[in-house]
Design a protein around this motif. Structure first.
Motif, PDB file in Angstrom:
ATOM      1  N   VAL A 127      10.577   7.105  11.353  1.00 59.36           N
ATOM      2  CA  VAL A 127      10.574   7.386   9.913  1.00 59.36           C
ATOM      3  C   VAL A 127       9.872   6.281   9.129  1.00 59.36           C
ATOM      4  CG1 VAL A 127      12.648   8.808   9.939  1.00 59.36           C
ATOM      5  CG2 VAL A 127      12.861   6.342   9.698  1.00 59.36           C
TER       6      VAL A 127
ATOM      7  N   GLY B 280      10.487   0.565   6.945  1.00 60.55           N
ATOM      8  CA  GLY B 280      11.358   0.371   5.777  1.00 60.55           C
ATOM      9  C   GLY B 280      12.538   1.322   5.812  1.00 60.55           C
ATOM     10  N   ALA B 281      12.265   2.593   6.124  1.00 58.62           N
ATOM     11  CA  ALA B 281      13.326   3.594   6.177  1.00 58.62           C
ATOM     12  C   ALA B 281      14.279   3.301   7.332  1.00 58.62           C
ATOM     13  CB  ALA B 281      12.731   4.984   6.321  1.00 58.62           C
TER      14      ALA B 281
ATOM     15  N   ASN C  45      13.303  -8.960   5.164  1.00 61.95           N
ATOM     16  CA  ASN C  45      13.077  -9.919   4.085  1.00 61.95           C
ATOM     17  C   ASN C  45      14.429 -10.349   3.506  1.00 61.95           C
ATOM     18  OD1 ASN C  45      13.912  -7.960   2.232  1.00 61.95           O
ATOM     19  ND2 ASN C  45      11.824  -7.314   1.761  1.00 61.95           N
TER      20      ASN C  45
ATOM     21  N   ALA D 227      15.969  -9.862   0.680  1.00 62.38           N
ATOM     22  CA  ALA D 227      16.783  -8.819   0.049  1.00 62.38           C
ATOM     23  C   ALA D 227      17.419  -7.919   1.105  1.00 62.38           C
ATOM     24  CB  ALA D 227      15.925  -7.996  -0.902  1.00 62.38           C
ATOM     25  N   GLN D 228      16.636  -7.586   2.142  1.00 63.07           N
ATOM     26  CA  GLN D 228      17.156  -6.713   3.191  1.00 63.07           C
ATOM     27  C   GLN D 228      18.255  -7.401   3.987  1.00 63.07           C
ATOM     28  OE1 GLN D 228      13.325  -6.056   4.878  1.00 63.07           O
ATOM     29  NE2 GLN D 228      13.025  -4.078   3.877  1.00 63.07           N
TER      30      GLN D 228
ATOM     31  N   ASP E 181       0.933   4.034   2.617  1.00 60.49           N
ATOM     32  CA  ASP E 181       2.383   4.087   2.852  1.00 60.49           C
ATOM     33  C   ASP E 181       2.860   2.732   3.373  1.00 60.49           C
ATOM     34  OD1 ASP E 181       0.744   4.604   5.023  1.00 60.49           O
ATOM     35  OD2 ASP E 181       2.285   5.655   6.138  1.00 60.49           O
ATOM     36  N   GLY E 182       4.133   2.481   3.293  1.00 60.62           N
ATOM     37  CA  GLY E 182       4.691   1.238   3.792  1.00 60.62           C
ATOM     38  C   GLY E 182       4.429   1.130   5.284  1.00 60.62           C
TER      39      GLY E 182
ATOM     40  N   GLY F 225      -0.208 -11.855  -1.213  1.00 64.84           N
ATOM     41  CA  GLY F 225       0.930 -12.182  -0.372  1.00 64.84           C
ATOM     42  C   GLY F 225       1.062 -11.273   0.834  1.00 64.84           C
ATOM     43  N   THR F 226       2.195 -11.453   1.563  1.00 66.66           N
ATOM     44  CA  THR F 226       2.456 -10.690   2.780  1.00 66.66           C
ATOM     45  C   THR F 226       3.435  -9.574   2.454  1.00 66.66           C
ATOM     46  OG1 THR F 226       2.204 -12.727   4.018  1.00 66.66           O
ATOM     47  CG2 THR F 226       3.236 -10.892   5.167  1.00 66.66           C
ATOM     48  N   SER F 227       3.098  -8.345   2.801  1.00 66.39           N
ATOM     49  CA  SER F 227       3.965  -7.235   2.434  1.00 66.39           C
ATOM     50  C   SER F 227       3.677  -6.009   3.293  1.00 66.39           C
ATOM     51  CB  SER F 227       3.755  -6.892   0.959  1.00 66.39           C
ATOM     52  OG  SER F 227       4.429  -5.707   0.630  1.00 66.39           O
ATOM     53  N   THR F 228       4.685  -5.149   3.421  1.00 69.95           N
ATOM     54  CA  THR F 228       4.447  -3.868   4.085  1.00 69.95           C
ATOM     55  C   THR F 228       3.736  -2.899   3.140  1.00 69.95           C
ATOM     56  OG1 THR F 228       6.644  -3.177   3.399  1.00 69.95           O
ATOM     57  CG2 THR F 228       6.427  -4.017   5.638  1.00 69.95           C
ATOM     58  N   GLN F 229       3.822  -3.177   1.813  1.00 73.16           N
ATOM     59  CA  GLN F 229       3.129  -2.348   0.821  1.00 73.16           C
ATOM     60  C   GLN F 229       2.390  -3.246  -0.150  1.00 73.16           C
ATOM     61  OE1 GLN F 229       6.591  -0.339  -0.714  1.00 73.16           O
ATOM     62  NE2 GLN F 229       6.243   1.430   0.575  1.00 73.16           N
TER      63      GLN F 229
ATOM     64  N   VAL G 182       4.927  -5.054  -5.138  1.00 72.97           N
ATOM     65  CA  VAL G 182       6.186  -5.058  -4.401  1.00 72.97           C
ATOM     66  C   VAL G 182       6.622  -6.491  -4.104  1.00 72.97           C
ATOM     67  CG1 VAL G 182       7.335  -4.260  -2.312  1.00 72.97           C
ATOM     68  CG2 VAL G 182       5.592  -2.839  -3.389  1.00 72.97           C
ATOM     69  N   ASN G 183       5.643  -7.354  -3.802  1.00 73.29           N
ATOM     70  CA  ASN G 183       5.976  -8.723  -3.439  1.00 73.29           C
ATOM     71  C   ASN G 183       6.630  -9.484  -4.581  1.00 73.29           C
ATOM     72  OD1 ASN G 183       5.395  -8.899  -0.842  1.00 73.29           O
ATOM     73  ND2 ASN G 183       3.592 -10.194  -1.041  1.00 73.29           N
TER      74      ASN G 183
ATOM     75  N   ASN H  19       4.423   8.062  -1.122  1.00 74.77           N
ATOM     76  CA  ASN H  19       3.930   6.994  -0.269  1.00 74.77           C
ATOM     77  C   ASN H  19       4.942   5.885  -0.056  1.00 74.77           C
ATOM     78  OD1 ASN H  19       1.360   7.249   0.850  1.00 74.77           O
ATOM     79  ND2 ASN H  19       0.472   7.210  -1.185  1.00 74.77           N
ATOM     80  N   GLN H  20       5.653   5.517  -1.124  1.00 76.08           N
ATOM     81  CA  GLN H  20       6.403   4.269  -1.052  1.00 76.08           C
ATOM     82  C   GLN H  20       7.904   4.426  -0.883  1.00 76.08           C
ATOM     83  OE1 GLN H  20       5.264   1.379  -4.026  1.00 76.08           O
ATOM     84  NE2 GLN H  20       3.478   0.936  -2.780  1.00 76.08           N
TER      85      GLN H  20
ATOM     86  N   GLN I  59       9.954   5.955   1.217  1.00 72.26           N
ATOM     87  CA  GLN I  59      10.519   5.761   2.557  1.00 72.26           C
ATOM     88  C   GLN I  59      10.484   4.308   3.002  1.00 72.26           C
ATOM     89  OE1 GLN I  59       9.526   8.447   5.738  1.00 72.26           O
ATOM     90  NE2 GLN I  59      11.440   9.322   5.018  1.00 72.26           N
ATOM     91  N   GLY I  60       9.399   3.623   2.645  1.00 71.71           N
ATOM     92  CA  GLY I  60       9.258   2.267   3.142  1.00 71.71           C
ATOM     93  C   GLY I  60       9.628   1.212   2.118  1.00 71.71           C
ATOM     94  N   ALA I  61      10.324   1.613   1.066  1.00 69.23           N
ATOM     95  CA  ALA I  61      10.655   0.669   0.003  1.00 69.23           C
ATOM     96  C   ALA I  61      11.394  -0.534   0.570  1.00 69.23           C
ATOM     97  CB  ALA I  61      11.498   1.355  -1.062  1.00 69.23           C
ATOM     98  N   SER I  62      10.986  -1.754   0.151  1.00 66.43           N
ATOM     99  CA  SER I  62      11.561  -2.922   0.809  1.00 66.43           C
ATOM    100  C   SER I  62      12.538  -3.698  -0.061  1.00 66.43           C
ATOM    101  CB  SER I  62      10.454  -3.841   1.335  1.00 66.43           C
ATOM    102  OG  SER I  62       9.516  -4.101   0.340  1.00 66.43           O
ATOM    103  N   THR I  63      12.601  -3.452  -1.361  1.00 66.17           N
ATOM    104  CA  THR I  63      13.624  -4.123  -2.152  1.00 66.17           C
ATOM    105  C   THR I  63      14.351  -3.094  -3.016  1.00 66.17           C
ATOM    106  OG1 THR I  63      12.234  -4.502  -4.088  1.00 66.17           O
ATOM    107  CG2 THR I  63      12.148  -6.174  -2.377  1.00 66.17           C
TER     108      THR I  63
ATOM    109  N   GLN J  99      12.466  -2.190  -6.080  1.00 63.05           N
ATOM    110  CA  GLN J  99      11.391  -1.227  -5.842  1.00 63.05           C
ATOM    111  C   GLN J  99      11.954   0.194  -5.796  1.00 63.05           C
ATOM    112  OE1 GLN J  99       9.370  -1.534  -2.102  1.00 63.05           O
ATOM    113  NE2 GLN J  99       7.737  -0.137  -2.734  1.00 63.05           N
TER     114      GLN J  99
END
Lengths: 347, 327
Positions: free
Chosen positions: A63, A66-67, A87, A89-90, A164-165, A188-192, B75-76, B280-281, B283-287, B290
């Motif tokens: 999925v 991130g999901a 990260n 927050a996660q 997409d992420g 910076g470094t990011s999945t998105q 996002v960062n 797009n975002q 599903q993969g949202a990281s915070t 976001q």
């Protein structure tokens, strides 16, 4: 007539009982997982072998990283899988989550430049400037200097990124951040990441497709995808000054160049030091994420240990273009040690 | 006609004389069930609005109304602003509406008034079938057929004629563009709008049409003075239904638009829409910020949709009023 009927019913009942028994046997050891699409083929290859070894049924849904993290945080699955480490927050959202590196691969820089050599040479600074939009033509003197004698056309560069992420975006931007401070502070470094130039496409296939149709395009896809689909990719210069294509040995060389493993197992292996002469500089680990307290603790420990050892065998990993974790013994030891933290819920 | 005559020929004696208790229960049941369905519909809408607003609350607290004109989507840094996504949504949807409305009305007129009867059914069915094509399939066709075709043919031709208008500037050979997204949305809205238009035109009383022809009107005059004016409100409603589809379409748009902000001042450049960014975002949202910002974006989209629908209802009512003289 009645006799025959009785026999029939009895036979039917017997089959039914056998069937329920069989399903019961497999359902009581079902392990569910969700996350990275990048490791999905590898998990799929492991699944039948794990079934044979321990009788486990692995149900894995690709999925997205991130999901997958969201799913393990909410306790919807037994394990999550992510190409990017948790990260801050996660980790805060899931304080008892631990991540364990369980596969090793890399990101390829693909391009479509008509008339250009099949082995275009690029370095990190140049790639980062292309994706910042400051180098925007293939006949730029910087690219020419890297490819002496090559015939580079007067053609606009179109950067292509994942919309997409994606863990591939994470690996790629991690590399660009490590070679260009301007990238690090701006993007910076990011999945998105918020790319400042170019066009986005969904998934590895979307990126590869857009590159193949757009002359002058450059983008990034995971190595397994690039090799499987015969995509033209660049040789990237490492700190030793060598221009290298990604290959299993070069990814393993990058992994072995890093000797310290942080307590949270988040190991970045991009841009390795000069001493790693044959290291491909855009390599990455990918992680399995589990709760320290898990209803399936014993099963998870067994499964992950198998993945870290037998799962790295050529018939699984190398066949799908994943490098061997044993390239860096320290990481492997740290990963195996982390397994001890997984304990049955309620202890 | 036939049905009416048959009904009239049933002898009175065979009709039930008295109402049974069961009938009364049945009526009550019918009333209850239909009312329940209606209330359920309202409740679901309210539940959706509440849930979306609730999910968006953390982002509303952080970004407030500035979210609407902020232009950073990072996002960062946990900075989110929806301006270009809202503009992208409005431009693609209304652009598609501009193209699809005249085409749909033309298709509807042709199939109801002008085409030979042998042609009407097959052509109408084929256009209706376009509505059944899943959006992801249209998106794939957009990627592999439409986007290259636009980049190699349509966009350069448009630019050679209208290039002096800024929105047709830029590099026409770009593969993923706002323009291609507009064309994809046009194709997706045409079957919806055109089939309703066709039904509306068919519904215009044939006495009126025949009367105007009898008075010496040409076909064009008949269409212009009788057919279209009598169903104007319905046409607007049909166009708005198509617009609703365009506003919310995520997958097909995301596949062709290039998913890039900041938006440029030309249609021949990549852009993005609210629905596309959500697809797009999310599903993969990281915070958490976001996730909240994405739901805030969904809330904005919801408000835009409600507002267009409300505006459409006002327009429909005004046309109705004018046609009936307020009776």
């Amino acid at each position: 007539m009645t006799k025959r009927l009785t026999i029939l019913i009895a036979a039917g009942a017997a089959i039914l009982v056998a069937a329920t028994a069989a399903t019961a046997k497999s359902t009581d050891t079902t392990i569910t997982g969700a996350g990275s699409t990048f490791v999905q083929p590898l998990v799929a290859a492991w699944t039948p072998a794990l079934g044979k070894a321990f009788g486990y049924t692995i149900q894995y849904s690709g999925v997205g990283s991130g999901a997958g993290i969201a799913a393990i945080t909410a306790n919807q699955v037994d394990f999550g899988a992510s190409d990017a480490p948790l990260n801050e927050a996660q980790q805060t959202a899931c304080p008892d989550c631990i991540q364990i590196p369980w596969a090793l691969s890399a990101t390829a820089v693909a391009y479509n430049v008509p008339g250009a050599p099949a082995h275009l040479k690029l370095d990190g600074k140049t790639i980062s400037k292309i994706f910042l939009g400051t180098i925007s033509n293939w006949n730029d003197p910087v690219i020419k200097a890297l490819n002496k004698g090559a015939n580079l056309p007067d053609l606009k560069i179109t950067p292509v990124f994942r919309s997409d992420g994606s863990g591939t975006s994470y690996n790629f931007t991690d590399y660009l951040s490590s070679v260009n401070t301007n990238w690090k502070t701006k993007i910076g470094t990011s999945t998105q990441p918020a790319f400042p130039a170019g066009q986005g496409a969904k998934g590895s296939s979307g990126v590869a497709g857009l590159i193949s149709r757009t002359s002058g395009a450059v983008g990034y896809v995971d190595v397994a995808y690039a090799i499987k689909n015969h995509i033209t990719f660049a040789a990237v210069r490492n700190n030793a000054g060598k221009f290298l294509f990604p290959s299993l040995r070069r990814i393993e060389a990058a992994a072995s160049a890093f000797t310290t493993v942080p307590a949270n197992n988040a190991i970045s292996i991009v841009n390795p030091p000069k001493s790693a002469k044959l290291a491909y500089p855009v390599s990455t680990y990918t992680y399995i994420i589990v709760h320290k307290r898990s209803a399936h603790a014993a099963e998870l420990r067994k499964m992950i240990f198998w993945a870290l050892t037998q799962g790295q065998g050529t018939q699984f990993a190398a066949k799908l273009t994943f490098a061997k974790l044993s390239a860096n013994k320290k990481v492997l030891v740290a990963a195996e040690k982390s397994l001890k933290q997984i304990q049955a819920a309620g202890n | 006609m036939l049905a009416r005559m048959e009904a009239a020929s049933i002898p009175a004696g065979s009709l039930p004389r008295t109402r049974h208790v069961g009938d009364r229960v049945g009526d009550g049941l019918l009333y209850g069930l239909t009312a329940l369905a209606a209330i359920l519909g309202v409740l679901i809408v309210l539940a959706i609005v509440w849930r979306v607003a609730d999910g968006a609350w953390p982002a509303i607290k952080i970004f407030k109304a500035g979210f609407l004109w902020g232009n950073e989507w990072n996002v960062n840094r946990d900075e989110f602003g929806a301006r270009d996504l809202i503009i992208g949504t409005v431009v693609t949807s209304f652009g598609a509406m501009l193209l699809s409305a005249p085409l749909s009305i033309a298709i509807g007129l042709f199939l109801s008034e002008l085409a030979p009867p042998a042609v009407r059914a097959p052509v109408g069915t084929l256009i209706d079938m376009l509505a059944a094509v899943p959006s992801v399939v249209i998106g794939l066709w957009g990627i592999y057929v439409l986007a290259p075709f636009n980049a190699n043919h349509t966009a350069p031709i448009i630019q050679s004629v209208l290039g002096w208008i800024p929105i047709f500037g830029g590099d026409p050979h770009t593969e993923s563009t706002v323009f291609t997204a507009i064309v994809v949305l046009t194709i997706m809205t045409i079957p919806i709008t055109s089939s309703i238009c066709r039904e509306l035109f068919i519904g215009v009383q044939s006495e009126l049409e025949e009367g105007s022809i009898g008075l010496g009107a040409t076909r064009w005059e008949m269409v212009k003075t009788v057919v279209v004016p009598s169903v104007r409100g319905g046409i607007v409603a049909a166009i708005i239904l198509g617009l609703g589809r365009a506003l919310g379409e995520a997958i097909a748009v995301t596949q062709v638009i290039g998913n890039f902000i900041p938006l440029r001042h030309t249609l021949f450049a990549p852009g993005d829409t609210a629905a596309s960014r959500l697809a797009n975002q999310y599903q993969g949202a990281s915070t958490n910020t976001q996730i909240a910002a994405l739901i805030y974006l969904a809330l904005v989209l919801l408000v835009i949709t409600f507002f267009t629908n409300y505006a459409a209802q006002r327009v429909v009512k005004r046309f109705e009023f004018r046609r009936t003289g307020g009776a």
